[in-house]
Design an enzyme around this catalytic site. Sequence first.
Site, short mmCIF file in Angstrom:
data_model
loop_
_atom_site.label_atom_id
_atom_site.label_comp_id
_atom_site.label_asym_id
_atom_site.label_seq_id
_atom_site.Cartn_x
_atom_site.Cartn_y
_atom_site.Cartn_z
N PHE A 279 0.75 -1.18 0.02
CA PHE A 279 -0.18 -0.12 -0.11
C PHE A 279 0.81 1.25 -0.15
O PHE A 279 1.86 1.30 0.81
CB PHE A 279 -0.84 0.04 1.22
CG PHE A 279 -1.47 1.34 1.40
CD1 PHE A 279 -2.90 1.57 1.01
CD2 PHE A 279 -0.91 2.64 1.95
CE1 PHE A 279 -3.56 2.72 1.10
CE2 PHE A 279 -1.61 3.71 2.10
CZ PHE A 279 -2.73 3.80 1.88
N GLU A 280 0.62 2.18 -0.87
CA GLU A 280 1.35 3.48 -0.92
C GLU A 280 0.45 4.36 -1.72
O GLU A 280 -0.05 4.08 -2.59
CB GLU A 280 2.50 3.17 -1.90
CG GLU A 280 3.95 2.62 -1.19
CD GLU A 280 5.20 2.75 -2.10
OE1 GLU A 280 4.63 2.45 -3.45
OE2 GLU A 280 6.05 2.52 -1.62
N VAL A 281 0.41 5.79 -0.87
CA VAL A 281 -0.26 6.64 -1.95
C VAL A 281 1.13 7.73 -2.08
O VAL A 281 1.78 7.84 -0.78
CB VAL A 281 -1.36 7.54 -1.25
CG1 VAL A 281 -1.93 8.70 -2.01
CG2 VAL A 281 -2.52 6.37 -0.97
#
Length: 431
Positions: A317-319
């Site tokens: 998960f990464e933004v």
Amino acid sequence: MVAGNARYVRYIIIAVFTLAVFYFVSNSKYDAVTIPTGLDHASTNTNAGKSDDPRNEPQQPLEKPESSDNAATVPKKQNGNNAQSPLAMTPEDPNWDVELVSPAPGPRMNATFVTLARNSDVWDIARSIRQVEDRFNRRYNYDWVFLNDKPFDETFKKVTTSLVSGKTHYGEIAEEHWSFPQWIDQDKAKKVREDMAERKIIYGDSVSYRHMCRFESGFFFRQPLMMNYDYYWRVEPSIELYCDIHYDPFRVMHEGGKKYSFVLSLYEYAETIKTLWDSTKKFMKNHPEHLAADNAMGFLSDDGGETYNNCHFWSNFEVGNLNWLRSKPYIDFFESLDRDGGFFYERWGDAPVHSIAAGLLLNKSDIHFFNDIAYWHVPFTHCPTGEKTRLALRCHCNPSDNFDWKGYSCTSRFFDVTGKTKPKGWESEKD
Ligand SMILES: Nc1nc2c(ncn2[C@@H]2O[C@H](COP(=O)(O)OP(=O)(O)OP(=O)(O)O)[C@@H](O)[C@H]2O)c(=O)[nH]1
Ligand SMILES: [Mg+2]
């Protein structure tokens, strides 16, 4: 005798008549059951107790029955004309509602979801997309870029395009981004894989996993399709989102000047990154100009940078901000590591690579923790701390599964290093 015969005749007539009646009743056609429209408004609204919930607003009063006597037989009618709004039960019916809900108000960022996947991942990524759409993107309609080292097949494209509410784009990765650089000693790399296989190190014998980690570390953000965007949100197959996302995380990043974000953090498997910190120290020595003044070294090291404590943000998960990854400091860092060969001579993951970069090249305030985004990727869960938050966001995760404050998580350390206050109730979620 005549009277006796007449009685028998009467019995026979009654029997024939009864059989005839039975025959007609059992063979008569049923009328189709009409589906009542506009019924049960009140009974389906079980979301009681919250006065500010729009679903609790009083319903339009139903049209009064003509008299209370026939209330049971007269179907209740919804306001509006049934003839003008025929009930649409299938996508082929006129009036089929494609949108279901209105788009979220407000601006949109120049952003996209991004997924690296194989054709065989189609059903696992379908699950992830459904989660992202249901909890967030159906109201925002951001694009989705899919990347693969092979051409995507028609099934993959058809299924994913049908699920994404924004535009979909499919890119094939150039060979130089998914292969051994020419300076890698193939024999040495092969011996490492054999040794790791013997020691049962997860993915230790995999060539493709190493290409994947190197690609995610150094190349996904400069794929031609990704060059059109400023922000990305990485999504992997088979993830879960447990809460509604009420705001636009891309806007949070943009308006807060954030460059990188996470929901889960943990300690890396040390055997896979034995010399990663040595390479990092070499980079720091060669490029002191790239180190941020107020960096998060304290998240990465317990002794001022001498050794790595293995803490990293979990990068499935990464933004993040793509322009940061495309900046000179990051590219210099990646190229320095790539030259040292640890993607192949060890099994460096993109999670510690991104995390070390974020910890050293960014100021602490550039890194954001999304407590509100409830997430699962096997085997860890981030379930928001605080019952008030979980109820407001309609979460369905079990708070006792929350990994944030357990011993193997680094999130508590992140809060300490950045001077943030931990969410109320965190102590009761420790081991
Ligand atoms: N195109 C392509 N994608 C890959 C390949 N290997 C992995 N991926 C993708 O890269 C991402 C990370 O791979 P995963 O296998 O999930 O790795 P992981 O998250 O470390 O391990 P898991 O616990 O198995 O999920 C996923 O989005 C995969 O679909 C590959 O050989 N080709
Ligand atoms: Mg995965």
